[in-house]
Every structure is written in structure tokens, then in C-alpha cells.
Scaffold this active site. Structure first.
Site, PDB file in Angstrom:
ATOM      1  CB  VAL A  12     129.899   6.498  94.885  1.00 40.83           C
ATOM      2  CG1 VAL A  12     128.450   6.111  94.609  1.00 40.83           C
ATOM      3  CG2 VAL A  12     130.362   5.841  96.182  1.00 40.83           C
ATOM      4  CB  VAL A 127     121.350   3.006 105.388  1.00 37.94           C
ATOM      5  CG1 VAL A 127     121.535   1.990 106.515  1.00 37.94           C
ATOM      6  CG2 VAL A 127     121.073   4.391 105.962  1.00 37.94           C
ATOM      7  CE  LYS A 200     126.796   3.706 106.478  1.00 37.94           C
ATOM      8  NZ  LYS A 200     127.951   2.789 106.398  1.00 37.94           N
TER       9      LYS A 200
HETATM   10  N1  HSE Z   1     133.021   3.704 105.584  1.00 33.96           N
HETATM   11  C1  HSE Z   1     131.796   3.021 105.337  1.00 33.96           C
HETATM   12  C2  HSE Z   1     131.911   1.571 105.788  1.00 33.96           C
HETATM   13  C3  HSE Z   1     131.451   3.136 103.884  1.00 33.96           C
HETATM   14  O1  HSE Z   1     133.021   1.122 106.103  1.00 33.96           O
HETATM   15  O2  HSE Z   1     130.910   0.866 105.846  1.00 33.96           O
HETATM   16  C4  HSE Z   1     130.010   2.906 103.551  1.00 33.96           C
HETATM   17  O3  HSE Z   1     129.161   3.847 104.120  1.00 33.96           O
END
Ligand code: HSE
Length: 401
Positions: A12, A127, A200
Site C-alpha cells: 500500500v 474498510v 471491518k
Molecule cells: N485481506 C483483505 C481481503 C485485504 O482479502 O479483503 C483488504 O483488507
């Protein structure tokens, strides 16, 4: 000029540098000022990479530099991210983060610290990756009382379930391919056990109701028990299986959980497949609304982080009010939560099941003969647990049709 420091040069972090570099002109137009990445913090060296020239290994350089106005935290995890973020806010710098663990655990406190220092703590990317969802809840849906948030919040598990459905494969085979292709982590526990989706939905629920929802209080079930036989049954029912993070306000009590659900084509989230995320929200005035897009990945996530950088720059000297108090919400007891269940049992007969569960619809699939499968009427979780006690349960999946 707005000076930015990026903490962490992983997937990121490098995406954030790429987005700011590639879209510099349009970003500067929106901010109304020049934007400059003054530092990138990482323990590693990146020889040959342009960031090598601005790379620092000591956070003190950043936190003590008065010219840095915005700190981007994309390191992940709680330690040392929490300390770094808190110190940045206390030093009068706004923070943009994609770190859902940090936001779920310390969001309320960090928002308070930001407010008292007249800066901003922004976390759009925590999220739904690149999907705008935090800002819509905070700034767009404010005329409504939100009665439901249901999301496919994890791309890895949605990819696995979609692939199991499309190709008739079992969980372990798809997980292995997903790991080989880099779609799933080497340690996939946080995704497949639902922990990622849990953090989330905790963040979204806290924002929707303005108070702290502890992710530890959310009933969480992953997808590891879903088999290709379950998917065969789902197809027979015209349904798909999706991992939901969901919160519902039922008569003033908030029920929140992460669990696989069977949904049919009438459900808004039915066509959210592969690595995509989708989030459905019901407001008491607006009705239904849905947000869809890439919930993970370098550039989608970086896009949301940089949008927060733009927002922080535009609101320099002003705290954007975000209501998320530290006072905790007591979630409803799951025993009282009601839904229909798809159930598979062994060593019984239809008469016995009907005697116990009342009105059920049986379902059969080709090649599966040594068990009974049926869908119950709407019953509470507590009732279901009680009724199923005397049976040999193979699996049960909540249904939303
Ligand atoms: N591991 C998470 C997913 C990455 O597969 O959505 C994003 O938060």
C-alpha cells in the site's frame, strides 16, 4: 506546500507514492497547493528506487519535523502503528491510515486525540479498500438512521467462495491456488476465519451508531467449514454462499455478526463475486443503497488513502467532526437473533425433522444420499441450537431468502 510522510513502503505504501506521483497535477488542483512526499519510513533499504533518497529509518525524524503536516500510516498491525499515529496527532499532524486493526481497536480514542489537537484522523481505506464507505457514512447518510449494514467485506474469502461455486472445487484446493497466485496470504487465518471482516464490520457499526463496538463482542464464523456439497445444495436452491459482516438494528438492539450466508439472486449482494467487495446499507429515510468495488489491492487501497490526504490538506486547521464515542455499545445476544437456517443432518428421517422443526423445505442433490438437508422457517439462534441438539449435524448455514 503540503509535506507528507509515508510510514511503511510495502504494497500500500508504494501504491500511495505511485498515486501521488502519477496524479500529482489533479491532486494539487484539488488541494490548491503543491504536494510533496518528504519522507518514507521503512526499516529496509530500496536501492535503485527513487524513494531511497527520502527514506528514513527513525520515526523521530518525521514526528519532530514541523514541516510534515500529514502522516500516512500503512504499516499495519497495532505496534508500533498506534504509538506513531498518536504521537503524530499530538504533534499537530493529520493522519491517513488503511490499518483496520488499529482503527477497530483505537478509532474512538484517536479521533478524540485528533479533535483536541485540531487535526484529522482519517481511515477511508480501512474498510472496503478503494470503495468509498467511511466518508458516505460520516458525511452523506447523516439524515438517516441506519438500520442495517451488510457487507461482503473480505476479498480473499469472496474469491474462494466464488471459485468453489464456479468450478465445483473444495475449500482446500481453492485456498492453495489462491495462495499460489498471491490472492490469499500464506497465513490465511485472518481472512478465512472471518477476523478481518469482523474488524471491518466493527468499524462500520461504530460509525453508524456513533459509539464503540468492540470487535471481540461480534459473533464470528469463517468459511473453513463450507464444503463443495454445501455449494451443490446452494445451487439447487438458486443461491450463492457469501461471507457477510452484518449489523442490524432491531427495535433498538444492535445485532452484529460475521458468518457465511446463503443468498438468492434477489439479494443486492448476489452478484458481488471474486475479489470484489460490496456493502449494502439501509437507512430509514433513504431505503437501500449499495457500494461496490475493489476492496483490496495496491492501487485501489492507495487511492482511498490519498483521497484522505487530500481531505486532510483541504481541512488544514479544521477538525472534521466524526462521531465515534468511546462509550461501548452492548450488542444484542445472538441467541435472540432470528433467521432461517439451511441444515444438513445424518441418521434421521423426514418425519422426525418435521416433528422437531415444524414447517421445513427439504432439498436434495444428486449423488448425496446418506443425509437429509432442509431449510427451516425463521427461528432464533437459541431455538435452533436447542432443537438441533439431538441430531448429528453436518453443517448449518444461515439463509437470507
Ligand atoms: N485481506 C483483505 C481481503 C485485504 O482479502 O479483503 C483488504 O483488507
Amino acid at each position: 506546500m503540503i509535506n507528507v510522510a509515508v510510514l511503511g513502503y510495502g504494497t500500500v505504501g508504494s501504491g500511495v507514492v505511485e498515486v501521488i506521483t502519477k496524479n500529482k497535477d489533479s491532486i494539487e488542483k484539488r488541494i490548491g497547493k503543491e504536494i510533496n512526499i518528504k519522507y518514507v519510513l521503512d526499516l529496509r533499504e530500496f536501492p535503485g528506487d527513487p524513494v531511497q533518497d527520502i527514506l528514513v529509518h527513525d520515526y523521530e525524524t518525521i514526528v519532530n519535523d514541523k514541516e510534515v503536516e500529514i502522516v500516512v500510516e500503512v504499516m499495519g498491525g497495532i505496534k508500533p502503528a498506534y504509538d506513531f499515529v498518536k504521537r503524530a496527532l499530538e504533534a499537530g499532524k493529520s493522519v491517513a491510515t488503511s490499518n483496520k486493526e488499529l482503527v477497530a481497536a483505537h478509532g474512538a480514542e484517536l479521533l478524540k486525540v485528533a479533535k483536541s489537537n485540531n487535526v484529522n484522523f482519517l481511515f477511508e481505506a480501512s474498510v472496503g479498500g478503494g470503495i468509498p464507505i467511511i466518508r458516505p457514512i460520516n458525511q452523506s447518510l447523516t439524515a438517516d438512521k441506519i438500520t442495517e449494514i451488510t457487507g461482503i467485506l473480505n476479498g480473499t474469502t469472496n474469491y474462494i467462495l466464488s471459485k468453489m461455486t464456479d468450478e465445483g472445487l473444495d475449500f482446500d484446493t481453492v485456498l492453495k491456488t489462491a495462495q499460489e497466485k498471491g490472492y490469499a496470504e500464506r497465513n490465511p487465518e485472518a481472512d478465512v476465519e472471518g477476523y478481518d471482516a469482523c474488524r471491518k464490520i466493527a468499524i462500520l457499526t461504530s460509525l453508524a451508531y456513533g459509539k464503540q463496538v468492540d470487535y471481540q463482542d461480534i459473533y464470528t464464523e469463517g468459511i473453513t467449514k463450507i464444503t463443495k456439497t454445501d455449494i451443490q445444495y446452494a445451487k439447487k436452491l438458486g443461491a450463492a454462499i457469501k461471507l457477510f459482516g452484518t449489523s442490524k438494528n432491531i427495535d433498538g438492539t444492535i445485532y452484529s455478526m460475521v458468518a457465511p450466508y446463503m443468498i438468492n439472486s434477489e439479494h443486492t449482494l448476489y452478484n458481488v463475486n471474486g475479489v470484489f467487495n460490496g456493502i449494502f446499507i439501509h437507512g430509514n429515510m433513504l431505503g437501500d443503497t449499495m457500494f461496490y468495488g475493489r476492496g483490496a489491492g495496491k492501487l485501489p487501497t492507495a487511492s482511498a488513502v490519498v483521497a484522505d490526504v487530500v481531505d486532510a490538506a483541504k481541512h488544514s486547521g479544521t477538525n472534521i467532526m466524526t462521531i465515534w464515542e468511546e462509550e461501548k455499545i452492548t450488542l444484542g445476544n445472538m441467541e435472540n437473533f432470528k433467521c432461517k437456517f439451511f441444515v444438513r443432518v445424518k441418521d434421521t428421517n423426514k418425519q422426525d425433522i418435521e416433528k422437531t422443526f415444524g414447517n421445513v423445505s427439504f432439498v436434495e442433490v444428486e449423488g448425496v444420499n446418506d443425509e437429509l438437508a432442509f431449510v427451516t422457517d425463521v427461528i432464533s439462534e437459541g431455538e435452533f441450537d436447542n432443537l438441533i441438539k439431538n441430531y448429528t449435524l453436518i453443517n448449518r448455514i444461515r439463509t437470507a431468502f
